[in-house]
Design a protein around this motif. Structure first.
Motif, PDB file in Angstrom:
ATOM      1  N   LYS A 185       0.855  -1.191   0.000  1.00  0.00           N
ATOM      2  CA  LYS A 185       0.000   0.000   0.000  1.00  0.00           C
ATOM      3  C   LYS A 185       0.886   1.234   0.000  1.00  0.00           C
ATOM      4  CE  LYS A 185      -3.163   2.443   3.193  1.00  0.00           C
ATOM      5  NZ  LYS A 185      -3.976   2.273   4.415  1.00  0.00           N
ATOM      6  N   TYR A 186       0.697   2.093  -1.002  1.00  0.00           N
ATOM      7  CA  TYR A 186       1.377   3.381  -0.991  1.00  0.00           C
ATOM      8  C   TYR A 186       0.392   4.427  -0.495  1.00  0.00           C
ATOM      9  CZ  TYR A 186       3.864   7.573  -2.343  1.00  0.00           C
ATOM     10  OH  TYR A 186       4.497   8.800  -2.312  1.00  0.00           O
ATOM     11  N   ALA A 187       0.750   5.087   0.592  1.00  0.00           N
ATOM     12  CA  ALA A 187      -0.088   6.153   1.144  1.00  0.00           C
ATOM     13  C   ALA A 187       0.826   7.236   1.703  1.00  0.00           C
ATOM     14  CB  ALA A 187      -1.007   5.622   2.234  1.00  0.00           C
ATOM     15  N   MET A 188       0.313   8.429   1.757  1.00  0.00           N
ATOM     16  CA  MET A 188       1.133   9.550   2.208  1.00  0.00           C
ATOM     17  C   MET A 188       1.526   9.410   3.673  1.00  0.00           C
ATOM     18  SD  MET A 188       1.364  11.153  -0.589  1.00  0.00           S
ATOM     19  CE  MET A 188       2.091  12.732  -0.161  1.00  0.00           C
ATOM     20  N   ARG A 189       0.650   8.796   4.483  1.00  0.00           N
ATOM     21  CA  ARG A 189       0.949   8.638   5.909  1.00  0.00           C
ATOM     22  C   ARG A 189       0.781   7.187   6.345  1.00  0.00           C
ATOM     23  NH1 ARG A 189      -2.554  11.212   9.271  1.00  0.00           N
ATOM     24  NH2 ARG A 189      -4.163  11.325   7.667  1.00  0.00           N
ATOM     25  N   GLY A 190       1.198   6.254   5.492  1.00  0.00           N
ATOM     26  CA  GLY A 190       1.162   4.846   5.839  1.00  0.00           C
ATOM     27  C   GLY A 190      -0.231   4.388   6.202  1.00  0.00           C
ATOM     28  N   ALA A 191      -0.330   3.577   7.263  1.00  0.00           N
ATOM     29  CA  ALA A 191      -1.605   2.986   7.644  1.00  0.00           C
ATOM     30  C   ALA A 191      -2.612   4.011   8.130  1.00  0.00           C
ATOM     31  CB  ALA A 191      -1.395   1.924   8.721  1.00  0.00           C
ATOM     32  N   MET A 192      -2.143   5.206   8.495  1.00  0.00           N
ATOM     33  CA  MET A 192      -3.059   6.207   9.029  1.00  0.00           C
ATOM     34  C   MET A 192      -3.714   7.025   7.927  1.00  0.00           C
ATOM     35  SD  MET A 192      -2.835   5.313  12.049  1.00  0.00           S
ATOM     36  CE  MET A 192      -3.879   6.539  12.821  1.00  0.00           C
ATOM     37  N   ASP A 193      -3.583   6.576   6.687  1.00  0.00           N
ATOM     38  CA  ASP A 193      -4.161   7.284   5.555  1.00  0.00           C
ATOM     39  C   ASP A 193      -4.732   6.236   4.602  1.00  0.00           C
ATOM     40  OD1 ASP A 193      -4.893   9.285   3.855  1.00  0.00           O
ATOM     41  OD2 ASP A 193      -2.862   9.860   3.291  1.00  0.00           O
ATOM     42  N   ILE A 194      -5.704   6.646   3.772  1.00  0.00           N
ATOM     43  CA  ILE A 194      -6.179   5.708   2.769  1.00  0.00           C
ATOM     44  C   ILE A 194      -5.143   5.611   1.655  1.00  0.00           C
ATOM     45  CG2 ILE A 194      -8.579   6.236   3.314  1.00  0.00           C
ATOM     46  CD1 ILE A 194      -8.747   7.713   0.666  1.00  0.00           C
ATOM     47  N   ALA A 195      -5.232   4.532   0.882  1.00  0.00           N
ATOM     48  CA  ALA A 195      -4.212   4.262  -0.128  1.00  0.00           C
ATOM     49  C   ALA A 195      -4.269   5.292  -1.257  1.00  0.00           C
ATOM     50  CB  ALA A 195      -4.411   2.863  -0.694  1.00  0.00           C
ATOM     51  N   THR A 196      -3.094   5.742  -1.675  1.00  0.00           N
ATOM     52  CA  THR A 196      -2.985   6.460  -2.949  1.00  0.00           C
ATOM     53  C   THR A 196      -3.066   5.436  -4.078  1.00  0.00           C
ATOM     54  OG1 THR A 196      -1.566   8.121  -1.910  1.00  0.00           O
ATOM     55  CG2 THR A 196      -1.560   8.029  -4.326  1.00  0.00           C
ATOM     56  N   ILE A 197      -2.390   4.318  -3.886  1.00  0.00           N
ATOM     57  CA  ILE A 197      -2.497   3.131  -4.737  1.00  0.00           C
ATOM     58  C   ILE A 197      -2.240   1.914  -3.847  1.00  0.00           C
ATOM     59  CG2 ILE A 197      -1.375   1.769  -6.545  1.00  0.00           C
ATOM     60  CD1 ILE A 197      -3.032   3.920  -7.783  1.00  0.00           C
ATOM     61  N   GLY A 198      -3.049   0.872  -4.004  1.00  0.00           N
ATOM     62  CA  GLY A 198      -2.807  -0.406  -3.350  1.00  0.00           C
ATOM     63  C   GLY A 198      -2.608  -1.472  -4.410  1.00  0.00           C
ATOM     64  N   SER A 199      -1.689  -2.419  -4.151  1.00  0.00           N
ATOM     65  CA  SER A 199      -1.386  -3.424  -5.171  1.00  0.00           C
ATOM     66  C   SER A 199      -1.147  -4.779  -4.525  1.00  0.00           C
ATOM     67  CB  SER A 199      -0.139  -3.011  -5.960  1.00  0.00           C
ATOM     68  OG  SER A 199       0.199  -4.010  -6.901  1.00  0.00           O
TER      69      SER A 199
END
Length: 291
Positions: A185-199
């Motif tokens: 999961k790529y997110a701006m704030r890791g697990a504390m944010d929703i995914a920018t892209i998940g793969s």
């Protein structure tokens, strides 16, 4: 004060389905991690609730004599992550759920809610797609089974109808035995944010050759999506940089990322190409394959 007008605590699955069918405005509340946030914001679309937290049978995680793994829709993220069946047979589910929020959210939120709310960023959706979940649904007309492929129909939308209650997810043995998988999961704030892209990717190897590849993304299209062109590009191929690049090029035919305040379309495409190669490499490594 939450704007709740009607509240029904379901005593059984039948009772829940009847309550959902009887009230045009009724919505299910389970973990509450989405519903309560909307109510806190004053959203009156959630003013009629059917509470299913008393239905303990929906929390069960089991495997039957044919090897089908069943995960109750009310099982929390933490209960799924810590269950020995999940860790032994389908660890990518635990891997993806670990990227959701903090411990408080994972102790309350359910995979049933994560899939059924129709979010394009649902962190469990990639694992569901690469293991080809079946969804067993109870309705006023009786029980039926739906595939995760085609379950999401648009942002915030699924094929579920009025009165439908997801009972459990089923993973057939042919969709996990012999596979290894990976999620990122790529997110701006890791697990504390929703995914920018998940793969997520799952592979079945024959020596150094990828016999079968399943790869899926979230936030790469209006729904979570399997990438069939990319999968075909890697079938019966070794994991060379040349073949991975051909897969990354083919994936552009499978996705339709958009520009939002989180990221531009171009940046999301860059992430998709990069993460596709990353999760395939990791899935191959998890099966002991050579790179």
């Amino acid at each position: 004060m939450f704007p709740i007008e009607n509240y029904h605590f379901a005593e059984s699955i039948k009772d829940a389905v009847e309550a959902l069918a009887a009230d045009e405005k009724a919505r299910i509340i389970a973990g509450g991690t989405d519903v309560l946030v909307r109510l806190h914001g004053g959203n009156t679309d959630y003013g009629h609730l059917v509470d299913i937290n008393g239905l303990r049978e929906l929390k069960e995680i089991t495997i039957d004599g044919e090897g089908n793994i069943c995960i109750g829709s009310l099982a929390t993220f933490t209960e799924i992550m810590e269950h020995e069946l999940i860790q032994k047979y389908v660890p990518v589910i635990a891997e993806s759920l670990a990227t959701i929020g903090g411990p408080q959210v994972r102790n309350c939120g359910t995979m049933g809610g994560n899939i059924c709310n129709g979010a394009v960023s649902a962190d469990s959706a990639c694992a569901a797609l690469i293991h080809e979940f079946e969804l067993v649904v109870e309705s006023p007309e009786g029980e039926r089974t739906e595939s995760i492929n085609g379950f999401h129909t648009g942002p915030g939308r699924t094929i579920l109808q009025k009165g439908d209650l997801l009972k459990y997810f089923r993973i057939r043995p042919e969709n996990y035995i012999g596979f290894s998988a990976s999620y990122y999961k790529y997110a701006m704030r890791g697990a504390m944010d929703i995914a920018t892209i998940g793969s997520g990717a799952a592979v079945k190897m024959n020596g150094d050759i990828i016999k079968t590849l399943k790869i899926a993304f979230t936030v790469a299209a209006p729904t979570p999506v399997r990438c069939r062109n990319a999968e075909r590009a890697m079938e019966n191929k070794t994991v060379s940089e040349e073949n991975l690049q051909a897969m990354a090029d083919a994936i552009e035919e499978d996705v339709r990322p958009r520009t939002s305040w989180r990221a531009s379309r171009e940046f999301r495409l860059h992430l998709i190409r990069t993460l596709a190669k990353r999760v395939v490499r990791q899935a191959v490594e998890n099966q002991g394959g050579a790179l």
